[in-house]
Design an enzyme around this catalytic site. Sequence first.
Site, PDB file in Angstrom:
ATOM      1  N   ASN A   7      -0.201  -1.170   5.187  1.00 19.92           N
ATOM      2  CA  ASN A   7      -1.521  -0.541   5.170  1.00 19.92           C
ATOM      3  C   ASN A   7      -2.557  -1.614   5.512  1.00 19.92           C
ATOM      4  OD1 ASN A   7      -4.120   0.195   4.150  1.00 19.92           O
ATOM      5  ND2 ASN A   7      -3.167   1.897   3.084  1.00 19.92           N
ATOM      6  N   HIS A  10      -7.501  -3.100   4.559  1.00 17.26           N
ATOM      7  CA  HIS A  10      -8.324  -4.206   4.072  1.00 17.26           C
ATOM      8  C   HIS A  10      -8.583  -5.290   5.112  1.00 17.26           C
ATOM      9  CE1 HIS A  10      -8.734  -2.151   0.433  1.00 17.26           C
ATOM     10  NE2 HIS A  10      -7.447  -2.205   0.133  1.00 17.26           N
ATOM     11  N   HIS A  47      -6.183   4.411   6.539  1.00 14.60           N
ATOM     12  CA  HIS A  47      -6.853   5.537   5.872  1.00 14.60           C
ATOM     13  C   HIS A  47      -8.272   5.657   6.424  1.00 14.60           C
ATOM     14  CE1 HIS A  47      -7.996   7.435   1.688  1.00 14.60           C
ATOM     15  NE2 HIS A  47      -8.349   8.186   2.707  1.00 14.60           N
ATOM     16  N   ARG A  49     -11.302   7.057   5.778  1.00 13.98           N
ATOM     17  CA  ARG A  49     -11.988   7.743   4.674  1.00 13.98           C
ATOM     18  C   ARG A  49     -13.227   8.452   5.179  1.00 13.98           C
ATOM     19  NH1 ARG A  49     -10.307   5.589  -0.723  1.00 13.98           N
ATOM     20  NH2 ARG A  49     -11.949   6.934  -1.483  1.00 13.98           N
ATOM     21  N   ARG A  53     -15.611   3.542   4.778  1.00  4.52           N
ATOM     22  CA  ARG A  53     -15.917   2.245   4.151  1.00  4.52           C
ATOM     23  C   ARG A  53     -15.140   1.090   4.776  1.00  4.52           C
ATOM     24  NH1 ARG A  53     -13.452   3.068  -1.847  1.00  4.52           N
ATOM     25  NH2 ARG A  53     -14.853   4.841  -1.762  1.00  4.52           N
ATOM     26  N   GLU A  74      -3.504   8.112   6.594  1.00  2.00           N
ATOM     27  CA  GLU A  74      -3.816   8.754   5.320  1.00  2.00           C
ATOM     28  C   GLU A  74      -5.117   9.513   5.500  1.00  2.00           C
ATOM     29  OE1 GLU A  74      -4.135   5.535   2.586  1.00  2.00           O
ATOM     30  OE2 GLU A  74      -2.017   5.052   2.700  1.00  2.00           O
ATOM     31  N   THR A 105      -7.669   4.888  -3.872  1.00  2.00           N
ATOM     32  CA  THR A 105      -7.180   6.233  -4.201  1.00  2.00           C
ATOM     33  C   THR A 105      -6.588   6.223  -5.608  1.00  2.00           C
ATOM     34  OG1 THR A 105      -6.593   6.334  -1.870  1.00  2.00           O
ATOM     35  CG2 THR A 105      -5.896   8.173  -3.240  1.00  2.00           C
ATOM     36  N   GLU A 155       4.826  11.015  -1.152  1.00  5.04           N
ATOM     37  CA  GLU A 155       4.668   9.590  -1.444  1.00  5.04           C
ATOM     38  C   GLU A 155       4.303   9.512  -2.916  1.00  5.04           C
ATOM     39  OE1 GLU A 155       2.509   7.085   1.280  1.00  5.04           O
ATOM     40  OE2 GLU A 155       1.869   5.753  -0.355  1.00  5.04           O
ATOM     41  N   HIS A 196       1.143   2.130  -3.630  1.00  5.40           N
ATOM     42  CA  HIS A 196      -0.100   1.846  -4.354  1.00  5.40           C
ATOM     43  C   HIS A 196       0.129   0.785  -5.421  1.00  5.40           C
ATOM     44  CE1 HIS A 196      -4.135   2.258  -5.824  1.00  5.40           C
ATOM     45  NE2 HIS A 196      -4.374   3.010  -4.770  1.00  5.40           N
TER      46      HIS A 196
END
Length: 246
Positions: A7, A10, A47, A49, A53, A74, A105, A155, A196
């Site tokens: 993922n 970041h 993701h 969003r 962000r 996502e 999340t 998931e 996660h």
Amino acid sequence: MLKLGVNIDHVATLREARYRGRQFGEPDVVEAAKICEAAGAHGITAHLREDRRHIQDKDVYGLRKVVKTRLNLEMANVPEIVNIVLDVKPEIVCIVPEKRQEVTTEGGLDVAVNVRSITETRKRLNDDGIQVSLFIDPLLEQVDASARVGAQFVELHTGAFSESFGKLPEQEIEIEKLITAAKAANSSGLKVNAGHGLNYQNLKLLYKVPYLVELNIGHSIISRSVFVGIGQAVKEMLDLMKDYRC
Ligand code: PXP
């Protein structure tokens, strides 16, 4: 073999910290994806969003052009994002809940109370050749509802497990929940991913959970990459993942 989806949200978080609202900036998310794939990652996860962000629209289109393994987007089940995803055409989508104020999340999707709307979205995505995964807490009613929706994957949210790591008896309780949910999902014909809060320390404990196909890991890999580079951080995670036996 247990697969790794990296993922890369970041990487975008770092860019947005300095270049928010600009059409350029570093670090480059697309370049990061290429390096992760070259290091052996089995997929790239991002993701988009609603509040944008971190990952921006241009990132998902850029990723679509370069990702050769498997792009996993996502997304919240809202029309704006569903339409973008249908246009981008990732191999797989993971439907997640989204709250504006959350840091990340925080909980799983309440599939049980949203069966009808999730089923509609699942059908639209499947009709376009996109596989569907649902990000759920490890609860039997959510596994059951995910099977009714007709999703291909669940998931399992490992956030509570990660938070409990090193604390007894909580960690045993959380592992048991994941084991029970994974077994139930497998018997309902659902494939099982997890993610996660997974990191280089807590990963091995997760190996008690059967039937895992893929882990989606972000924050810990991107954090480690500050010190060793993203390719090396991915390789180290893959190395730990070799020990998984389902
Ligand atoms: N899987 C899902 C569905 C997520 O929402 C996230 C966080 O964006 C992750 C995996 C990765 O979590 P982490 O960054 O804690 O590894």
